[in-house]
Design an enzyme around this catalytic site. Structure first.
Site, short mmCIF file in Angstrom:
data_model
loop_
_atom_site.label_atom_id
_atom_site.label_comp_id
_atom_site.label_asym_id
_atom_site.label_seq_id
_atom_site.Cartn_x
_atom_site.Cartn_y
_atom_site.Cartn_z
CG HIS A 271 -0.09 11.09 18.50
ND1 HIS A 271 0.50 9.81 18.74
CD2 HIS A 271 0.56 11.79 17.60
CE1 HIS A 271 1.31 9.48 17.85
NE2 HIS A 271 1.55 10.70 17.06
CD GLU A 325 1.53 17.84 12.07
OE1 GLU A 325 2.12 18.71 11.70
OE2 GLU A 325 1.45 16.60 11.49
C1 LIG Z 1 -4.53 12.05 15.67
C2 LIG Z 1 -5.68 11.38 15.64
C3 LIG Z 1 -6.18 11.05 14.20
C4 LIG Z 1 -5.59 10.20 16.49
O1 LIG Z 1 -6.94 9.58 16.34
P1 LIG Z 1 -7.30 8.02 16.74
O2 LIG Z 1 -6.29 7.35 17.92
O3 LIG Z 1 -7.85 7.40 15.89
O4 LIG Z 1 -8.50 8.63 17.94
P2 LIG Z 1 -9.89 8.48 17.82
O5 LIG Z 1 -10.34 9.04 16.47
O6 LIG Z 1 -10.35 6.87 18.38
O7 LIG Z 1 -10.51 9.52 18.98
C5 LIG Z 1 -10.67 9.17 20.25
C6 LIG Z 1 -11.58 10.26 20.85
O8 LIG Z 1 -10.97 11.58 20.85
C7 LIG Z 1 -11.59 12.35 20.19
N1 LIG Z 1 -10.55 13.35 19.57
C8 LIG Z 1 -9.57 12.81 19.14
N2 LIG Z 1 -8.58 13.62 18.54
C9 LIG Z 1 -9.45 14.94 18.75
C10 LIG Z 1 -9.33 16.36 18.32
N3 LIG Z 1 -8.02 16.62 17.92
N4 LIG Z 1 -10.33 17.09 18.56
C11 LIG Z 1 -11.30 16.68 19.33
N5 LIG Z 1 -11.97 15.52 19.54
C12 LIG Z 1 -10.72 14.57 19.43
C13 LIG Z 1 -12.54 11.81 19.00
O9 LIG Z 1 -13.74 12.29 18.66
C14 LIG Z 1 -12.94 10.37 20.03
O10 LIG Z 1 -13.91 10.83 20.67
P3 LIG Z 1 -15.20 9.96 21.03
O11 LIG Z 1 -14.50 8.56 21.61
O12 LIG Z 1 -16.05 10.54 21.88
O13 LIG Z 1 -15.92 9.70 19.78
C15 LIG Z 1 -6.80 12.27 16.47
O14 LIG Z 1 -6.54 12.71 17.85
C16 LIG Z 1 -6.85 13.66 15.28
O15 LIG Z 1 -7.84 13.29 14.49
N6 LIG Z 1 -6.57 14.70 15.74
C17 LIG Z 1 -6.71 15.98 15.10
C18 LIG Z 1 -5.76 16.21 13.68
C19 LIG Z 1 -4.25 16.31 14.02
O16 LIG Z 1 -3.82 17.06 14.78
N7 LIG Z 1 -3.56 15.43 13.20
C20 LIG Z 1 -2.06 15.34 13.48
C21 LIG Z 1 -1.48 14.05 14.20
S1 LIG Z 1 0.29 14.20 14.56
#
Ligand SMILES: CC(C)(COP(=O)(O)OP(=O)(O)OC[C@H]1O[C@@H](n2cnc3c(N)ncnc32)[C@H](O)[C@@H]1OP(=O)(O)O)[C@@H](O)C(=O)NCCC(=O)NCCS
Length: 388
Positions: A271, A325
């Site tokens: 998140h 989720e």
């Molecule tokens: C929610 C979300 C978009 C937040 O993204 P964010 O704050 O932009 O975080 P980032 O994309 O910068 O990710 C940070 C790191 O954690 C990793 N990461 C984050 N969520 C992850 C997940 N669900 N699975 C695997 N790795 C994950 C990223 O790959 C990144 O790794 P890196 O720095 O080695 O490249 C992200 O956690 C995600 O894509 N989750 C899965 C989708 C989901 O469940 N969405 C519902 C949200 S309520």
């Protein structure tokens, strides 16, 4: 000529911060809700979400968010009467939904239905957004979804009933039978949990549109589009897909390892703001344990436990925990909804938050218009088409 077009300041030359994805940027002041990311806490107008979930009805929470306080009995009765009397769809909205192909995504049908409602009932939405408009639209979101859900199966929409609460009536309009308490009650808790969530992407979208003095339906149409994406509200059906692909506890490790080796994100984890467990996930886990099939819950739990261990190993320091989720999937499946109705059902609830934010933005508006960091060139000269 070199330098920025128009001779303005090139933002790249300044020391302004450029946070990726606007992380940490405060985009608006709100008294509606706040996510305390480090503590894993969510507050609606002063109430911790644990105070409300299981205690307050969805209608009480809508009153709280829109009007500012939990209603007394008289206020609640008047409020419910108004909300529940507003559910019927104009014939033009039904005609629009009938024109959609049966394989259209329900989120696309909702986006179209909200937009059609705004166009067909445009006189209602011409003044600046107000509470009556918020009620009129929020009451119709479940009706739009239920109508499309039935039309795509070749069935006629079920007219709403104004003696049923939001959770009951939504299930009634979807399935044509008055639901049992074991179905509508978990749905009601889900709706309470999802009603608002700080400055999330779809809420920001709604506020940006409202800030241009556009109309309420335009703001909510945009918000529906933002919610649809899997990084925001589109994840729970993908959680269901993941669990059905895994199929059995003995496959969990291999499936998760393969997905992470391929660089995929595990849906239902991580998140932007929470760096602790999402409090909604904790409540939904308990509900899923009660409401869902025991084998499905056991598979979900095993997958969650191993995913958390693997994410901690592979992404140390990232603090990736279960988000709302993951167990939404189990709860909504237990209520009888198919996977592609999960995100639309999120929208049934979040329309309250979106519209409350639009009202808050409208009450103290200034156009939201940020800067960009210009990384292009500024020195090109025009050449005629034959010279290129
Ligand atoms: C929610 C979300 C978009 C937040 O993204 P964010 O704050 O932009 O975080 P980032 O994309 O910068 O990710 C940070 C790191 O954690 C990793 N990461 C984050 N969520 C992850 C997940 N669900 N699975 C695997 N790795 C994950 C990223 O790959 C990144 O790794 P890196 O720095 O080695 O490249 C992200 O956690 C995600 O894509 N989750 C899965 C989708 C989901 O469940 N969405 C519902 C949200 S309520």
């Amino acid at each position: 000529m070199s330098g920025p077009i128009g001779g303005g300041v090139n933002v790249a030359e300044t020391d302004l911060p450029k946070p990726e994805g606007l992380e940490g940027v405060v985009a608006a002041a709100t008294a509606l809700s706040h996510v305390f990311g480090e503590e894993g806490r969510l507050v609606y107008r002063g109430y911790d979400i644990h105070e409300l979930a299981g205690n307050a009805s969805f209608e009480e929470v809508a009153h709280l968010l829109w009007i500012g306080h939990l209603p007394n009995r008289t206020e609640l009765d008047a409020f419910c009467a108004k909300l529940w009397d507003n559910r019927s769809l104009p014939e033009g909205v039904l005609t629009t939904l009938r024109a959609l192909p049966a394989d259209a995504a329900p989120m696309d049908a909702l986006r179209t239905g909200v937009s059609a409602f705004g166009a067909i009932d445009h006189q209602r939405f011409e003044p600046a957004p107000d509470l009556d408009e918020a009620i009129a639209l929020t009451a119709r979101v479940p009706s739009i979804l239920a109508a499309f859900f039935r039309l795509r199966q070749g069935k006629e929409p079920v007219p709403p009933r104004n003696d049923l609460n939001t959770a009951q009536n939504y299930l009634y309009q979807l399935f044509g039978v008055v639901p049992e308490k074991r179905h509508w009650q978990p749905l009601q808790v889900y709706l309470v949990l999802l009603a608002d969530h700080g400055m999330n992407a779809s809420t920001f979208t709604a506020r940006v549109i409202a800030s241009t003095q556009s109309d309420l339906c335009s703001a909510i149409t945009g918000a529906v589009g933002a919610l649809k994406g899997p990084l925001h509200g589109g994840a729970p059906s993908k959680v269901l897909d993941m669990l059905s692909e895994i199929g059995a506890a003995e496959n969990v490790d291999a499936w998760l390892t393969d997905a992470l080796d391929r660089g995929e994100r595990l849906m239902g984890f991580g998140h932007r703001v929470y760096k602790a467990e999402d409090p909604r996930a904790e409540i939904l886990r308990g509900m899923a344990e009660e409401a869902s099939d025991p084998d499905f819950f056991a598979l979900s739990k095993r997958t969650e436990d191993r995913a958390l261990e693997m994410l901690a190993e592979r992404k140390p320091g990232r603090r990736l925990y279960t988000n709302v989720e993951f167990y939404s999937a189990a709860v909504l499946a237990a209520v009888g909804l198919p996977g592609d109705m999960f995100t639309p059902t999120f929208a049934v609830s979040r329309t309250v938050g979106w519209t409350a934010h639009v009202l808050e933005q409208t009450a103290n508006n200034r156009l939201i218009r940020p800067q960009s960091e210009f990384v292009g060139r500024t020195d090109k000269r025009f050449t005629s088409i034959d010279e290129r």
